[in-house]
Design an enzyme around this catalytic site. Structure first.
Site, PDB file in Angstrom:
ATOM      1  N   TYR A 210       0.823  -1.229   0.000  1.00 45.22           N
ATOM      2  CA  TYR A 210       0.000   0.000   0.000  1.00 45.22           C
ATOM      3  C   TYR A 210       0.848   1.266   0.000  1.00 45.22           C
ATOM      4  O   TYR A 210       0.474   2.263   0.625  1.00 45.22           O
ATOM      5  CB  TYR A 210      -0.901   0.063   1.241  1.00 45.22           C
ATOM      6  CG  TYR A 210      -1.842  -1.087   1.424  1.00 45.22           C
ATOM      7  CD1 TYR A 210      -2.814  -1.374   0.465  1.00 45.22           C
ATOM      8  CD2 TYR A 210      -1.785  -1.873   2.564  1.00 45.22           C
ATOM      9  CE1 TYR A 210      -3.693  -2.429   0.642  1.00 45.22           C
ATOM     10  CE2 TYR A 210      -2.670  -2.927   2.744  1.00 45.22           C
ATOM     11  CZ  TYR A 210      -3.614  -3.194   1.779  1.00 45.22           C
ATOM     12  OH  TYR A 210      -4.481  -4.230   1.959  1.00 45.22           O
TER      13      TYR A 210
ATOM     14  N   TYR B  54     -14.371  -4.543   3.762  1.00 49.28           N
ATOM     15  CA  TYR B  54     -12.995  -4.907   3.368  1.00 49.28           C
ATOM     16  C   TYR B  54     -12.743  -6.319   3.892  1.00 49.28           C
ATOM     17  O   TYR B  54     -12.845  -6.581   5.090  1.00 49.28           O
ATOM     18  CB  TYR B  54     -11.948  -3.943   3.942  1.00 49.28           C
ATOM     19  CG  TYR B  54     -10.556  -4.409   3.579  1.00 49.28           C
ATOM     20  CD1 TYR B  54     -10.037  -4.200   2.308  1.00 49.28           C
ATOM     21  CD2 TYR B  54      -9.774  -5.117   4.494  1.00 49.28           C
ATOM     22  CE1 TYR B  54      -8.787  -4.676   1.945  1.00 49.28           C
ATOM     23  CE2 TYR B  54      -8.515  -5.593   4.146  1.00 49.28           C
ATOM     24  CZ  TYR B  54      -8.032  -5.368   2.870  1.00 49.28           C
ATOM     25  OH  TYR B  54      -6.794  -5.841   2.506  1.00 49.28           O
TER      26      TYR B  54
ATOM     27  N   ASP C  92     -16.743 -12.452   9.064  1.00 49.62           N
ATOM     28  CA  ASP C  92     -15.305 -12.184   8.943  1.00 49.62           C
ATOM     29  C   ASP C  92     -14.864 -11.482  10.224  1.00 49.62           C
ATOM     30  O   ASP C  92     -15.025 -10.279  10.376  1.00 49.62           O
ATOM     31  CB  ASP C  92     -15.060 -11.308   7.709  1.00 49.62           C
ATOM     32  CG  ASP C  92     -13.601 -10.879   7.572  1.00 49.62           C
ATOM     33  OD1 ASP C  92     -12.805 -11.159   8.494  1.00 49.62           O
ATOM     34  OD2 ASP C  92     -13.271 -10.251   6.547  1.00 49.62           O
TER      35      ASP C  92
ATOM     36  N   LYS D 252      -5.173 -12.387  12.178  1.00 46.38           N
ATOM     37  CA  LYS D 252      -4.583 -11.277  12.915  1.00 46.38           C
ATOM     38  C   LYS D 252      -4.197 -11.647  14.360  1.00 46.38           C
ATOM     39  O   LYS D 252      -3.150 -12.213  14.585  1.00 46.38           O
ATOM     40  CB  LYS D 252      -5.527 -10.069  12.882  1.00 46.38           C
ATOM     41  CG  LYS D 252      -5.582  -9.399  11.489  1.00 46.38           C
ATOM     42  CD  LYS D 252      -6.216  -8.057  11.556  1.00 46.38           C
ATOM     43  CE  LYS D 252      -6.413  -7.417  10.182  1.00 46.38           C
ATOM     44  NZ  LYS D 252      -5.230  -6.819   9.604  1.00 46.38           N
TER      45      LYS D 252
END
Ligand SMILES: Cc1ncc(COP(=O)(O)O)c(C=O)c1O
Length: 472
Positions: free
Chosen positions: A30, A157, A278, A307
């Site tokens: 990014y 996202y 999610d 994560k």
């Protein structure tokens, strides 16, 4: 690079900084490599702090991309990693199994929302989602039905692999890859500050679910995109509804009313479609519950985790589903096998860390700690609502969010590419705080070991920097 330089770096000794050496060969995620500021050379981490090669101490205000929960370089996790490395570092997981892989599955099933009992491992958050999409699709085809439609929400996202990108909102993150993506059906999200139906939260009764016809607003077009209306329209072609429960992260840190989440479950049941949650960002306590689905007391059919699952130490993706979905893959016909896997599926080091992290979550009463952090974040950030550039302050669990606007009346804002983001990042850095605003959305979600005093310091810096940068 000339020969001298190569010899120099191959010995690992250089008078150049990490940032200088990085510039020669490394390509960052990014990051517009032409205009980026030099990266920070991080040489050490401890607790909530990171230490740079030029001797600065930075408070890690975003938990190193939302992964860290127990603090950096935690002695218990360090020991768990070392112990597992001495025993078994990795083995193929197709026809082998191992203690940490089995133990983690058992431990997850114990703490996950009811009914989630079959654990499938992968590598990261995007693959956890990719696996969920493929699992849902093949579930229907194994039952003899072809279902082509996934419903996902605006502002979603879900990651950067092709399936996860397809499911995410069309944005600066996905547009260059348009030609590669498959179509999904999008439904309105409960972004209450910018309500798609133009209603207010106090009286809306979560009309954005679309299941109460007399609640239709003047925004008739948005009404047709509500979840209930999309489910109605696409009927038995819908394989699953995929959502980020309670907190839509990279799409703008949007906090939901729990009633919307309950409504997603209700509508999926009513229409006989699968619900995929999610929880890559929200899992393991981040929202003040161990899993965000608990806010509405719902169990999805498939949950995606990553994560913080390893405490933020190693990449691991986990997709967990129900016995009834699993049963659709059991057959004497081998074509019904779930043909998905990765070289590092079920990596023992990552699984051992995840088990140790679950122990720490229990032993440190981490979820209660996040609830404390929530009250500290509220105290520090709520006063910002009166600032002329602040549209809304949102706090959920260990996440504090300040949405900046150009005009408070129209609520206009610059979005992800707003130059205010990099300007704020630099100003935060100058005062020792590592944050990475999503354009005009400034947020902090520190490791759970942050103290009350550190939280007060962090929110004071946020207030001060927002004031200084927006008044320029
Ligand atoms: C909700 C959600 N899903 C999936 C992902 C993708 O995870 P990863 O970056 O590990 O691929 C992210 C990453 O931020 C996320 O926030």
């Amino acid at each position: 690079m000339n020969t001298d330089e190569r010899a120099f770096t191959s010995h690992g000794v250089s008078s150049r900084t990490l940032a200088e050496r990085d510039a020669a060969h490394v390509w960052h995620p990014y990051t517009q490599m032409k205009t980026r500021p030099a990266p920070l050379g991080i040489v050490r981490g401890e607790g909530v702090y990171l230490y740079t090669e030029d001797g600065r101490r930075l408070l890690d205000g975003t938990s190193s991309w939302w992964v860290n929960i127990h603090g950096h370089s935690h002695p218990v996790l360090n020991e768990a990693l070392a112990r597992q490395a001495r025993e078994l570092e990795h083995v193929i997981f197709a026809n082998c199994t191992h203690r940490p892989g089995v133990e983690l599955a058992e431990r997850l099933v114990d703490v996950l929302p009811h009914g989630l009992t079959r654990v499938f491992y992968s590598d990261n958050g995007s693959t956890a989602v990719e696996v969920a999409l493929k699992m849902a699709s093949q579930f229907w085809s194994n039952r003899g039905e072809v279902r082509r439609t996934f419903i996902t929400l605006h502002h979603a996202y879900h990651g950067d692999t092709v399936g996860a990108m397809s499911a995410s909102e069309t944005s600066v993150f996905t547009r260059p890859f348009d030609a590669m993506l498959f179509g999904v059906v999008r439904a309105e999200a409960p972004y209450c500050y910018r309500c798609p139906l133009g209603l207010t939260r106090e009286t809306c009764n979560v009309a954005c679910l679309g299941d109460e016809p007399d609640a239709a607003s003047s925004r008739a077009e948005a009404w047709t995109r509500t979840l209930a209306q999309q489910l109605e329209r696409h009927g038995t072609d819908v394989a699953a509804v995929l959502v980020e429960p309670m907190l839509q992260g990279a799409g703008g840190m949007i906090v939901w009313p729990a009633e919307f989440l309950a409504g997603v479950r209700r509508l999926c049941d009513a229409h006989g479609v699968l619900m995929i949650a999610d929880e890559v960002l929200t899992g393991f306590g981040r929202t003040g519950r161990l899993f965000a689905c608990e806010h509405a007391g719902v169990s999805p059919d498939i949950i995606c985790l990553s994560k913080a699952v390893t405490g933020g130490y190693l990449p691991l993706g986990v997709t967990v589903t129900t016995e009834s979905i699993y049963a659709a893959f059991l057959s004497d016909d081998r074509t019904r096998t779930f043909f998905h896997g990765h070289s590092f599926t079920g990596n023992p080091l990552a699984c051992a860390l995840a088990v140790a992290s679950l122990d720490l979550i229990r032993d440190t009463d981490a979820v209660a700690k996040v609830q404390q952090i929530e009250s500290w974040l509220r105290r520090g950030l709520q006063p910002l609502v009166d600032h002329p550039s602040v549209g809304e302050v949102r706090v959920l669990g260990g996440v504090g969010i300040v949405e900046l606007v150009v005009d408070k009346t129209t609520r206009s804002a610059g979005g992800y590419l707003d130059t205010v983001g990099p300007a704020l990042s630099q100003a935060f850095l100058d005062c020792g705080l590592l944050l990475r605003p999503l354009g005009n959305v400034v947020y902090a979600l520190p490791p759970y070991v942050i103290t009350e005093a550190e939280t007060a310091w962090m929110t004071a810096q946020m207030a001060d920097v927002i004031d200084r940068v927006t008044s320029r």
